[in-house]
Design a protein around this motif. Structure first.
Motif, PDB file in Angstrom:
ATOM      1  N   SER A  24      43.537  42.925  38.529  1.00 12.82           N
ATOM      2  CA  SER A  24      44.441  41.803  38.248  1.00 12.82           C
ATOM      3  C   SER A  24      44.479  40.921  39.482  1.00 12.82           C
ATOM      4  O   SER A  24      44.787  41.401  40.571  1.00 12.82           O
ATOM      5  N   PRO A  25      44.160  39.655  39.337  1.00 15.76           N
ATOM      6  CA  PRO A  25      44.092  38.776  40.513  1.00 15.76           C
ATOM      7  C   PRO A  25      45.473  38.419  41.034  1.00 15.76           C
ATOM      8  O   PRO A  25      46.488  38.634  40.361  1.00 15.76           O
ATOM      9  N   VAL A  32      37.560  35.683  39.970  1.00 17.36           N
ATOM     10  CA  VAL A  32      37.487  37.077  40.398  1.00 17.36           C
ATOM     11  C   VAL A  32      36.050  37.408  40.786  1.00 17.36           C
ATOM     12  O   VAL A  32      35.105  37.067  40.063  1.00 17.36           O
ATOM     13  N   SER A  33      35.915  38.067  41.927  1.00 15.83           N
ATOM     14  CA  SER A  33      34.602  38.545  42.378  1.00 15.83           C
ATOM     15  C   SER A  33      34.680  40.045  42.598  1.00 15.83           C
ATOM     16  O   SER A  33      35.750  40.580  42.924  1.00 15.83           O
ATOM     17  N   TYR A  50      34.437  33.184  36.543  1.00 16.72           N
ATOM     18  CA  TYR A  50      35.301  32.002  36.527  1.00 16.72           C
ATOM     19  C   TYR A  50      35.262  31.434  35.117  1.00 16.72           C
ATOM     20  O   TYR A  50      34.180  31.330  34.523  1.00 16.72           O
ATOM     21  N   GLU A  51      36.405  31.099  34.582  1.00 14.11           N
ATOM     22  CA  GLU A  51      36.513  30.593  33.209  1.00 14.11           C
ATOM     23  C   GLU A  51      35.819  31.539  32.224  1.00 14.11           C
ATOM     24  O   GLU A  51      35.073  31.096  31.333  1.00 14.11           O
ATOM     25  N   TYR A  72      42.873  35.848  33.334  1.00 12.96           N
ATOM     26  CA  TYR A  72      42.111  35.890  34.589  1.00 12.96           C
ATOM     27  C   TYR A  72      41.842  37.305  35.093  1.00 12.96           C
ATOM     28  O   TYR A  72      41.077  37.457  36.048  1.00 12.96           O
ATOM     29  N   SER A  73      42.416  38.324  34.498  1.00 15.27           N
ATOM     30  CA  SER A  73      42.099  39.680  34.917  1.00 15.27           C
ATOM     31  C   SER A  73      40.642  39.976  34.587  1.00 15.27           C
ATOM     32  O   SER A  73      40.000  39.252  33.812  1.00 15.27           O
ATOM     33  N   SER A  74      40.129  41.043  35.180  1.00 20.08           N
ATOM     34  CA  SER A  74      38.702  41.298  35.051  1.00 20.08           C
ATOM     35  C   SER A  74      38.419  42.789  34.982  1.00 20.08           C
ATOM     36  O   SER A  74      39.228  43.618  35.407  1.00 20.08           O
ATOM     37  N   GLU A  75      37.278  43.106  34.411  1.00 24.28           N
ATOM     38  CA  GLU A  75      36.772  44.475  34.377  1.00 24.28           C
ATOM     39  C   GLU A  75      35.351  44.506  34.927  1.00 24.28           C
ATOM     40  O   GLU A  75      34.580  43.559  34.735  1.00 24.28           O
TER      41      GLU A  75
END
Lengths: 113, 114
Positions: A24-25, A32-33, A50-51, A72-75
């Motif tokens: 979670s940013p 997110v990277s 991004y997007e 904007y969270s990422s896996e």
């Protein structure tokens, strides 16, 4: 104000399995990277989202894939785990994708047996 | 392509004495350079950045770095070390054609002795 949060903090898998790491940013960040940090080494860039699209990718095989959600969270997903995938996986967030000012989480420590 | 080389893997200093961490860079483009610090069990934190403005850059916690194009160097210094400075320090480069893709050095472990 919560910073970058990652889960799980530690996990153990066996060769050939698959793993999903979550991030979670920082509030207000849209990019997110992901980085891989092997023991005693500097972090290596995996990819940037991004997007909801992968925008840049480092020198990692297709076994490494990711996703960014509308919030904007990422896996980060890694398939067919190898012993060499054992590392600390770092998530970093930023406002915009064209910046070197990243905010890092504490990482997810993956051990592959 | 761009890269950084950190010339010392370990640096040991006494509390109150100066700290010098050395970094050389290689870049095909006009680089942006950063120093990040990683304390045990903490996330990486940005110390300072150089983005083609002033060549002497001041950061947090009393650290500063000087960009020297002729020497392709970006060394990090602090006049007086504190026990809380014990950590791993990374020199980082990114190029204007790949912003956001950071290239980290191998790191310098700093030990501060009383």
């Amino acid at each position: 104000d919560a910073g970058v949060t990652q889960s799980p903090t530690h996990l153990i898998k066996t060769r050939g399995q698959q793993v999903t790491l979550r991030c979670s940013p920082k509030s207000g960040h849209d990019t997110v990277s992901w980085y891989q940090q092997a023991l005693g080494q500097g972090p290596q860039f995996i990819f940037q989202y991004y997007e909801e699209e992968e925008r840049q990718r480092g020198n990692f095989p297709d076994r490494f894939s990711g996703h960014q959600f509308p919030n904007y969270s990422s896996e980060l997903n890694v398939n067919a785990l190898l012993l060499g995938d054992s590392a600390l996986y770092l998530c970093a967030s930023s406002l915009g994708r064209n910046t070197g000012e990243l905010f890092f989480g504490e990482g997810s420590r993956l051990t592959v047996l | 392509a761009q890269s950084v080389t950190q010339l010392d893997s370990h640096v040991s200093v006494s509390e109150g004495t100066p700290v010098l961490l050395r970094c050389n860079y290689s870049s095909s483009y006009s680089p942006s350079l950063f120093w990040y610090v990683q304390h045990p069990n903490k996330g990486l934190q940005l110390l300072l950045k150089y983005t083609s403005a002033a060549t002497l850059v001041k950061g947090i916690n009393g650290f500063e770095a000087e960009f020297k194009k002729s020497e392709t160097s970006f060394h990090l210094t602090k006049p007086s070390a504190h026990m809380s400075d014990a950590a791993e320090y990374f020199c980082v480069v990114t190029a204007t054609d790949s912003w956001g893709k950071l290239q980290f050095g191998a790191g310098t472990q700093v030990v501060v002795t009383p």
